[in-house]
Design a protein around this motif. Structure first.
Motif, PDB file in Angstrom:
ATOM      1  N   LEU A 152       0.812  -1.212   0.000  1.00 57.21           N
ATOM      2  CA  LEU A 152       0.000   0.000   0.000  1.00 57.21           C
ATOM      3  C   LEU A 152       0.848   1.266   0.000  1.00 57.21           C
ATOM      4  O   LEU A 152       0.357   2.346  -0.317  1.00 57.21           O
ATOM      5  N   SER A 153       2.116   1.145   0.388  1.00 56.37           N
ATOM      6  CA  SER A 153       3.019   2.293   0.406  1.00 56.37           C
ATOM      7  C   SER A 153       4.126   2.093  -0.619  1.00 56.37           C
ATOM      8  O   SER A 153       4.454   0.956  -0.999  1.00 56.37           O
ATOM      9  N   GLU A 154       4.684   3.188  -1.047  1.00 58.23           N
ATOM     10  CA  GLU A 154       5.813   3.117  -1.974  1.00 58.23           C
ATOM     11  C   GLU A 154       7.011   2.482  -1.278  1.00 58.23           C
ATOM     12  O   GLU A 154       7.300   2.812  -0.120  1.00 58.23           O
ATOM     13  N   PRO A 155       7.725   1.589  -1.933  1.00 57.60           N
ATOM     14  CA  PRO A 155       8.876   0.933  -1.292  1.00 57.60           C
ATOM     15  C   PRO A 155       9.898   1.917  -0.745  1.00 57.60           C
ATOM     16  O   PRO A 155      10.501   1.688   0.307  1.00 57.60           O
ATOM     17  N   THR A 156      10.099   3.035  -1.441  1.00 59.43           N
ATOM     18  CA  THR A 156      11.106   3.996  -0.989  1.00 59.43           C
ATOM     19  C   THR A 156      10.686   4.733   0.273  1.00 59.43           C
ATOM     20  O   THR A 156      11.524   5.338   0.950  1.00 59.43           O
ATOM     21  N   LEU A 158       8.768   3.215   2.801  1.00 58.91           N
ATOM     22  CA  LEU A 158       8.363   2.305   3.862  1.00 58.91           C
ATOM     23  C   LEU A 158       9.133   2.524   5.159  1.00 58.91           C
ATOM     24  O   LEU A 158       8.557   2.553   6.235  1.00 58.91           O
ATOM     25  N   PHE A 159      10.438   2.661   5.092  1.00 60.82           N
ATOM     26  CA  PHE A 159      11.252   2.742   6.297  1.00 60.82           C
ATOM     27  C   PHE A 159      11.850   4.132   6.502  1.00 60.82           C
ATOM     28  O   PHE A 159      12.784   4.290   7.281  1.00 60.82           O
ATOM     29  N   LEU A 165       6.152   4.019   8.261  1.00 58.38           N
ATOM     30  CA  LEU A 165       6.200   3.339   9.563  1.00 58.38           C
ATOM     31  C   LEU A 165       4.825   2.813   9.953  1.00 58.38           C
ATOM     32  O   LEU A 165       4.692   1.695  10.464  1.00 58.38           O
ATOM     33  N   LEU A 166       3.786   3.621   9.703  1.00 55.54           N
ATOM     34  CA  LEU A 166       2.429   3.173  10.010  1.00 55.54           C
ATOM     35  C   LEU A 166       2.036   1.970   9.159  1.00 55.54           C
ATOM     36  O   LEU A 166       1.329   1.068   9.626  1.00 55.54           O
ATOM     37  N   THR A 167       2.498   1.957   7.912  1.00 52.93           N
ATOM     38  CA  THR A 167       2.210   0.802   7.046  1.00 52.93           C
ATOM     39  C   THR A 167       2.870  -0.451   7.592  1.00 52.93           C
ATOM     40  O   THR A 167       2.257  -1.529   7.617  1.00 52.93           O
ATOM     41  N   VAL A 168       4.129  -0.325   8.024  1.00 45.66           N
ATOM     42  CA  VAL A 168       4.834  -1.480   8.589  1.00 45.66           C
ATOM     43  C   VAL A 168       4.116  -1.971   9.842  1.00 45.66           C
ATOM     44  O   VAL A 168       3.943  -3.182  10.050  1.00 45.66           O
ATOM     45  N   ALA A 227      16.923  -3.103   4.059  1.00 43.02           N
ATOM     46  CA  ALA A 227      16.546  -2.133   3.030  1.00 43.02           C
ATOM     47  C   ALA A 227      17.480  -0.926   3.016  1.00 43.02           C
ATOM     48  O   ALA A 227      17.741  -0.344   1.959  1.00 43.02           O
ATOM     49  N   SER A 228      17.986  -0.548   4.175  1.00 40.32           N
ATOM     50  CA  SER A 228      18.799   0.672   4.280  1.00 40.32           C
ATOM     51  C   SER A 228      20.285   0.425   4.041  1.00 40.32           C
ATOM     52  O   SER A 228      20.971   1.268   3.456  1.00 40.32           O
TER      53      SER A 228
END
Length: 448
Positions: A152-156, A158-159, A165-168, A227-228
């Motif tokens: 639901l969120s863009e991969p870039t 997400l973190f 953060l809310l999506t995670v 990811a980071s």
């Protein structure tokens, strides 16, 4: 979470086929939905596979295998000490996969990790294949649900953003909900009391919920690091995960040492210890408390007619009934056989015996109304018309020491027996004559 083990058999001899219809239906639906959703996601395809995805998949599967191998001894002891369901810490890696990979690849991570767990832990511990399949199916559904939320969120973002953060966090909650609800649903449907309230009680078990959240949070942190900074940073999660695994084992062994295996209540030794500590605290505070001793009437007839396995099922149902009629902080234990004991702290002086007697009466009525479904050669049978005799003693009226209170409550319980059973007697007024102050347990006068 995983289901408790049973002895495996051939495909047609799996005990799943003899499960109650609601249980078998839920299991089959879960497994078919897991396969169907995976097939649907594969049909849409994942497109070309970037090397970063393949590296992530390989690192997560490798980390899952390493963590399983490093904790083999711990996990086997966990299963030997407690066959009830417990949290599976491999969700660290499966949730990280759901956060970083498309659903088909995330499912591949889960399938590979769980295949290794089955080969190295479950099969050697006697977990039959159908239970492993159901556990894997619940994880597959949880992974697919969490992956859908993550998309639901863009991969870039997400973190790196609050929205990400809310999506995670939402994906974490969805993962936990899907996995725990399905497993707990089967457990409750398999039990003697198939009620929605029982479902909520099992689902809301505080320690398991906290452990599940902690494990998934570690998975989120692993996904963030990968990811980071790169896939190799997942390896930094291994040491704290192994330590957490061993800490969970210590907690589980402590619980097993204090729990009665047939009812899930405190065993006699643990109840004595905790009740003694509680009474000393109550005495310092100048407060009141009541001890209840409960003994099932004519329980030997149940064992003689139906066998001890059915007797154990009845004991578990009675234990649940007692727990349902007391407060969260009250201490309920099983002294052995068909005898139970309850400590009710905090009854004030105005309530006195009438307040404790009201609790005892609620317990008596609830047990009288129990209906325990059992499997019989000719079909389902119901055991009802159970009854219990209850005796009580109040601190400080009937004594200040735990031994004194148990003697008074035990003698009152025997007066209830000889008054016709299925009744309650409280305190020194519950039977004729004084009771000696320091006789050993189970030595009150017996009436002819």
């Amino acid at each position: 979470m995983r289901l408790p083990r049973r002895r495996p058999g051939g495909l047609t001899r799996w005990d799943v086929w003899s499960s109650p219809a609601p249980v078998l239906t839920l299991i089959l639906i879960v497994e078919l939905v897991a396969v169907g959703t995976l097939a649907a996601s594969l049909r849409h395809g994942v497109g070309p596979l970037p090397s970063s995805w393949l590296l992530t998949l390989a690192v997560l599967v490798g980390a899952g295998i390493v963590s399983t191998e490093a904790s083999l001894g711990v996990e086997r002891v966990r299963r030997q000490s407690d066959e009830t369901p417990h949290i599976d810490l491999s969700s660290v890696w499966t949730f990280a996969a759901a956060a970083l990979l498309p659903a088909p690849l995330a499912v591949a991570v889960a399938v590979l990790i769980y295949s290794h767990i089955y080969a190295r832990v479950w099969r050697r511990s006697g977990v039959p294949p159908h239970r492993a399949l159901f556990s894997a199916a619940t994880v597959v559904l949880a992974v697919e649900a969490a992956a859908a939320v993550m998309r639901l969120s863009e991969p870039t973002a997400l973190f790196r953003t609050v929205g990400g953060l809310l999506t995670v966090l939402a994906a974490l909650l969805v993962y936990a909900a899907v996995n725990m609800v399905l497993v707990v649903g089967v457990i409750v449907l398999s039990g003697p009391n198939r009620r929605f309230k029982s479902f909520l009680q099992v689902l809301a078990h505080g320690d398991d919920a906290v452990l599940e959240f902690a494990t998934l949070s570690m998975g989120a942190l692993a996904a963030c690091a990968m990811a980071s900074f790169g896939a190799a940073y997942a390896l930094l999660v291994l040491p704290p995960l192994i330590v957490l695994h061993r800490t969970v084992l210590v907690r589980q062994l402590e619980e097993a040492a204090s729990t009665d295996g047939k009812t899930g209540l405190l065993n006699a030794a643990a109840w004595h210890t905790q009740a003694g500590q509680a009474l000393r605290r109550i005495e310092r505070e100048g407060a009141h408390a009541t001890v209840l001793v409960l003994d099932l009437d004519h329980f030997k007839q149940v064992n003689d007619q139906y066998g001890h396995l059915v007797g154990d099922q009845v004991l578990a149902a009675v234990a649940e009934a007692v727990r349902a009629e007391v407060r969260e902080g009250d201490l309920v234990g099983r002294f052995g056989g068909e005898e139970f004991v309850v400590l009710l702290p905090g009854l004030d002086g105005e309530e006195g015996h009438p307040g404790a007697e009201a609790v005892a009466e609620r317990i008596r009525r609830r047990i009288r109304g129990l209906r325990v479904d059992i499997a019989a050669p000719v079909g389902q049978e119901v055991i009802d018309h159970l009854s219990v005799s209850i005796g009580g003693a109040m601190m400080p009226v009937d004594g200040t020491e735990l031994t004194q209170l148990l003697e008074v409550a035990d003698a009152a319980m025997y007066c209830a027996k000889h008054a016709g059973r299925n009744t309650v007697r409280m305190g020194l007024t519950g039977f004729p004559g004084p009771v000696g102050g320091h006789r050993p347990r189970r030595s009150p006068p017996r009436h002819p």
